[in-house]
Design a protein around this motif. Structure first.
Motif, PDB file in Angstrom:
ATOM      1  N   ASP A 386       0.841  -1.193   0.000  1.00 32.77           N
ATOM      2  CA  ASP A 386       0.000   0.000   0.000  1.00 32.77           C
ATOM      3  C   ASP A 386       0.879   1.247   0.000  1.00 32.77           C
ATOM      4  O   ASP A 386       1.959   1.269   0.607  1.00 32.77           O
ATOM      5  CB  ASP A 386      -0.899   0.028   1.237  1.00 32.77           C
ATOM      6  N   ARG A 387       0.376   2.284  -0.655  1.00 31.62           N
ATOM      7  CA  ARG A 387       1.090   3.552  -0.686  1.00 31.62           C
ATOM      8  C   ARG A 387       0.359   4.538   0.228  1.00 31.62           C
ATOM      9  O   ARG A 387      -0.867   4.668   0.149  1.00 31.62           O
ATOM     10  CB  ARG A 387       1.157   4.108  -2.104  1.00 31.62           C
ATOM     11  N   ILE A 388       1.101   5.212   1.083  1.00 33.22           N
ATOM     12  CA  ILE A 388       0.504   6.183   1.994  1.00 33.22           C
ATOM     13  C   ILE A 388       1.260   7.498   1.912  1.00 33.22           C
ATOM     14  O   ILE A 388       2.442   7.534   1.528  1.00 33.22           O
ATOM     15  CB  ILE A 388       0.495   5.684   3.451  1.00 33.22           C
ATOM     16  N   THR A 389       0.567   8.572   2.279  1.00 34.76           N
ATOM     17  CA  THR A 389       1.163   9.909   2.280  1.00 34.76           C
ATOM     18  C   THR A 389       1.105  10.486   3.682  1.00 34.76           C
ATOM     19  O   THR A 389       0.038  10.545   4.291  1.00 34.76           O
ATOM     20  CB  THR A 389       0.414  10.845   1.320  1.00 34.76           C
ATOM     21  N   ILE A 390       2.256  10.892   4.177  1.00 33.59           N
ATOM     22  CA  ILE A 390       2.354  11.469   5.523  1.00 33.59           C
ATOM     23  C   ILE A 390       2.536  12.975   5.399  1.00 33.59           C
ATOM     24  O   ILE A 390       3.378  13.454   4.622  1.00 33.59           O
ATOM     25  CB  ILE A 390       3.516  10.851   6.304  1.00 33.59           C
ATOM     26  N   LEU A 410      -0.210   6.837  11.264  1.00 33.52           N
ATOM     27  CA  LEU A 410      -1.588   6.800  11.753  1.00 33.52           C
ATOM     28  C   LEU A 410      -2.507   7.526  10.784  1.00 33.52           C
ATOM     29  O   LEU A 410      -2.234   8.664  10.398  1.00 33.52           O
ATOM     30  CB  LEU A 410      -1.677   7.451  13.130  1.00 33.52           C
ATOM     31  N   PRO A 411      -3.610   6.899  10.372  1.00 37.12           N
ATOM     32  CA  PRO A 411      -4.511   7.535   9.408  1.00 37.12           C
ATOM     33  C   PRO A 411      -5.261   8.704  10.019  1.00 37.12           C
ATOM     34  O   PRO A 411      -5.736   8.641  11.150  1.00 37.12           O
ATOM     35  CB  PRO A 411      -5.470   6.395   9.040  1.00 37.12           C
ATOM     36  N   VAL A 412      -5.356   9.781   9.259  1.00 39.15           N
ATOM     37  CA  VAL A 412      -6.181  10.932   9.612  1.00 39.15           C
ATOM     38  C   VAL A 412      -6.821  11.398   8.309  1.00 39.15           C
ATOM     39  O   VAL A 412      -6.183  12.087   7.511  1.00 39.15           O
ATOM     40  CB  VAL A 412      -5.373  12.081  10.244  1.00 39.15           C
ATOM     41  N   GLY A 413      -8.056  10.994   8.086  1.00 40.27           N
ATOM     42  CA  GLY A 413      -8.702  11.301   6.820  1.00 40.27           C
ATOM     43  C   GLY A 413      -8.037  10.536   5.692  1.00 40.27           C
ATOM     44  O   GLY A 413      -7.816   9.320   5.779  1.00 40.27           O
ATOM     45  N   GLN A 414      -7.667  11.245   4.638  1.00 39.82           N
ATOM     46  CA  GLN A 414      -7.052  10.618   3.472  1.00 39.82           C
ATOM     47  C   GLN A 414      -5.533  10.557   3.556  1.00 39.82           C
ATOM     48  O   GLN A 414      -4.889   9.966   2.685  1.00 39.82           O
ATOM     49  CB  GLN A 414      -7.454  11.386   2.203  1.00 39.82           C
ATOM     50  N   THR A 415      -4.956  11.170   4.589  1.00 37.29           N
ATOM     51  CA  THR A 415      -3.506  11.149   4.754  1.00 37.29           C
ATOM     52  C   THR A 415      -3.139  10.481   6.080  1.00 37.29           C
ATOM     53  O   THR A 415      -3.988   9.938   6.769  1.00 37.29           O
ATOM     54  CB  THR A 415      -2.938  12.581   4.707  1.00 37.29           C
ATOM     55  N   HIS A 416      -1.867  10.513   6.416  1.00 38.14           N
ATOM     56  CA  HIS A 416      -1.383   9.884   7.648  1.00 38.14           C
ATOM     57  C   HIS A 416      -0.495  10.855   8.422  1.00 38.14           C
ATOM     58  O   HIS A 416       0.028  11.818   7.869  1.00 38.14           O
ATOM     59  CB  HIS A 416      -0.577   8.619   7.334  1.00 38.14           C
ATOM     60  N   ARG A 417      -0.332  10.575   9.714  1.00 38.88           N
ATOM     61  CA  ARG A 417       0.624  11.274  10.574  1.00 38.88           C
ATOM     62  C   ARG A 417       1.594  10.233  11.145  1.00 38.88           C
ATOM     63  O   ARG A 417       1.273   9.055  11.228  1.00 38.88           O
ATOM     64  CB  ARG A 417      -0.074  11.987  11.728  1.00 38.88           C
ATOM     65  N   SER A 418       2.746  10.720  11.554  1.00 37.96           N
ATOM     66  CA  SER A 418       3.713   9.810  12.177  1.00 37.96           C
ATOM     67  C   SER A 418       4.201  10.429  13.479  1.00 37.96           C
ATOM     68  O   SER A 418       5.321  10.928  13.569  1.00 37.96           O
ATOM     69  CB  SER A 418       4.895   9.554  11.239  1.00 37.96           C
ATOM     70  N   TYR A 419       3.343  10.389  14.489  1.00 36.09           N
ATOM     71  CA  TYR A 419       3.694  10.999  15.770  1.00 36.09           C
ATOM     72  C   TYR A 419       4.808  10.233  16.484  1.00 36.09           C
ATOM     73  O   TYR A 419       5.535  10.808  17.283  1.00 36.09           O
ATOM     74  CB  TYR A 419       2.454  11.075  16.665  1.00 36.09           C
ATOM     75  N   GLY A 420       4.926   8.941  16.203  1.00 35.18           N
ATOM     76  CA  GLY A 420       5.954   8.143  16.856  1.00 35.18           C
ATOM     77  C   GLY A 420       7.293   8.154  16.151  1.00 35.18           C
ATOM     78  O   GLY A 420       8.272   7.593  16.662  1.00 35.18           O
ATOM     79  N   GLY A 421       7.377   8.788  14.981  1.00 41.83           N
ATOM     80  CA  GLY A 421       8.630   8.868  14.255  1.00 41.83           C
ATOM     81  C   GLY A 421       9.000   7.573  13.537  1.00 41.83           C
ATOM     82  O   GLY A 421       8.264   6.581  13.562  1.00 41.83           O
ATOM     83  N   PHE A 422      10.157   7.583  12.903  1.00 37.50           N
ATOM     84  CA  PHE A 422      10.673   6.432  12.169  1.00 37.50           C
ATOM     85  C   PHE A 422      12.115   6.151  12.582  1.00 37.50           C
ATOM     86  O   PHE A 422      12.813   7.043  13.080  1.00 37.50           O
ATOM     87  CB  PHE A 422      10.651   6.686  10.651  1.00 37.50           C
ATOM     88  N   VAL A 423      12.559   4.927  12.334  1.00 44.52           N
ATOM     89  CA  VAL A 423      13.967   4.581  12.494  1.00 44.52           C
ATOM     90  C   VAL A 423      14.447   3.967  11.188  1.00 44.52           C
ATOM     91  O   VAL A 423      13.687   3.257  10.511  1.00 44.52           O
ATOM     92  CB  VAL A 423      14.195   3.588  13.661  1.00 44.52           C
TER      93      VAL A 423
END
Length: 482
Positions: A386-390, A410-423
């Motif tokens: 799946d492709r997602i946009t943050i 995390l999904p919010v409407g049609q986009t996503h947020r990344s409150y926990g960050g990435f490694v």
């Protein structure tokens, strides 16, 4: 001291030593909490008695008159909001809050305040009972010193214990029963409930009534991970942006309220409109963090310890403590988000309940960067493709296309947020990380992610050996989380 010294010879020295220890402890408490001498002594007696009661049980409080005197002192101590908050923090640090503390709470609350399920509850749910106790310092003037039925401090403590049992109805009832007491801890926790309901103005008013400074610099960064200003001020920081900017009307007066309550707009949120869910998404994450701070404050720290147990230095642990990675693992794999939803489902707006359910279902996984700009981050999830946009929560510097990262968008409407960050992830780790993330098991995920930090620490060690001066070597730590 000689071998033939008598007990009488020893007692004065022992008493003097105990006095020194007590004095030093009182000074530390005064520095930490701003206590005066009397508050420090009452705090030590209250917290010490609770600890002993958890271990030794009933005999701790003594007999008859001595017992009544002790209970009266504890009730008075809890009626001081500064002592009450400090005691709760001390008990939480000791691991006493919840089941271990309940017997002590029941004992000092008295038999008249025990509920049908055997847990402590307020003697009366009529808030008018405490309307004459508007001054925290005079709460005992109109009641028997051992009568807890109208004492805001013990009622507040019972309410917090109810929160740990996920009994929000009881917690709210207890707080409402002493709302008019003016007890700052009661008002601050009531403000927290209004914040959970996304009512920033009501939250602000309650905080102001509790004596909390609600003048917040909106240009100053607020980070709940590093803030040490106390619950009231942190809550004021949390709601400040929403209290400062009120949303416009979003429906006609007789239309169904968009909040999902089922009532007409004019009877629900007209004049008290909710901000858009897009704007409230970050606030919802903060609400979960605040709930965890109350119910399981040391879980993120335990996750950091698990992830860094094999590391030779503390650098990675310090970096992790300042990131949102342990927090997000605690919320998701640690099931805090599930408990939050169970406890707050009667309080949260309907759209936030739905969003929380979506977040609980959102998996942690490994992603490949498809596109990265200053405005958005496009990723491909390697398991589902799946492709997602943050948006909104993206790295300050764009990532290289093809980079592998692990996180939980995390999904919010049609986009996503990344409150926990990435490694960042190495190609060789993909399969093991995907398997660990699919397990949703806290220990498995923590151990699997720790391999990333073990590799980073090893890389830093090799870099240090190959470089003449540490000053010339850029640290990899700044790039570990994005």
């Amino acid at each position: 001291m000689t071998d033939d010294a008598t007990p009488d010879d020893v007692t004065p020295e022992t008493d003097e030593f105990d006095d020194v220890i007590g004095s030093e402890a009182a000074e530390r408490l005064q520095m930490r909490f701003g206590f005066d001498d009397e508050q420090a002594q009452m705090f030590m007696l209250l917290t010490g008695a609770a600890s002993l009661f958890a271990t030794d049980g009933d005999p701790t409080l003594g007999e008859d008159a001595e017992r009544d005197e002790a209970i009266a002192l504890f009730l008075t101590a809890l009626d001081d909001p500064t002592i009450a908050f400090a005691a709760w923090d001390a008990w939480a640090e000791e691991g006493l809050t919840g089941d271990k503390l309940q017997a002590f709470v029941d004992e000092i609350a008295g038999p008249d305040s025990a509920s049908t399920d055997g847990t402590a509850s307020s003697h009366s749910s009529d808030s008018s009972d405490s309307s004459d106790n508007t001054d925290n310092t005079d709460n005992t003037d109109n009641t028997d010193s051992t009568d807890s039925s109208r004492r805001p401090g013990i009622t507040w403590l019972q309410s917090r214990q109810a929160v740990l049992r996920l009994d929000s109805d009881e917690s709210i009832r207890l707080l409402d029963s002493v709302r008019d007491s003016g007890h700052a801890a009661v008002l601050i926790d009531l403000a927290g409930l209004q914040a959970d309901a996304s009512n920033p103005i009501e939250t602000r008013d309650l905080l102001e009534a509790a004596g909390v400074n609600i003048v917040i610099d909106l240009d100053a960064a607020y980070d709940p991970l590093t803030s040490e200003q106390g619950l009231g001020v942190e809550l004021a920081e949390e709601i400040a942006p929403f209290a400062a900017l009120r949303p416009k009307a979003v429906a006609g007066r007789n239309d169904p309220c968009p909040c999902g309550s089922g009532t007409k707009y004019k009877h629900c949120h007209l004049g008290n409109e909710l901000h858009s869910l897009n704007d409230r998404a970050a606030w919802l994450y903060l609400k979960m963090m605040r709930f965890m701070q109350l119910t399981n404050p040391y879980l993120p720290g335990g996750i950091v310890a698990e992830m860094t147990s094999s590391m030779a230095t503390s650098d990675m642990a310090e970096m992790l403590e300042q990131s949102y990675i342990p927090t997000d693992i605690a919320l998701h794999e640690g099931n805090v988000a599930n408990r939050f939803l169970m406890a707050k489902s009667a309080i949260l707006p309907a759209d936030e309940i739905e969003l929380t359910e979506q977040w609980i279902a959102a998996p942690r996984s490994v992603f490949r960067v498809k596109k990265s700009t200053h405005a958005e981050l496009e990723l491909i999830e390697l398991r589902s493709r799946d492709r997602i946009t943050i948006v909104g929560t993206i790295p300050e510097q764009p990532l290289e296309v093809g980079t592998l990262i692990c996180g939980r968008p995390l999904p919010v409407g049609q986009t996503h947020r990344s409150y926990g960050g990435f490694v960042p992830v190495d190609e060789s780790m993909i399969d093991s990380l995907l398997e660990a993330c699919a397990s949703r098991n806290l220990e498995i995920v923590a151990i699997s992610l720790s391999q990333i930090f073990d590799a980073a620490e090893l890389a830093d060690a090799f870099a240090a050996e190959d470089t003449p001066s540490d000053d010339d070597t850029p640290s990899n730590d700044d790039n570990l989380t994005t």
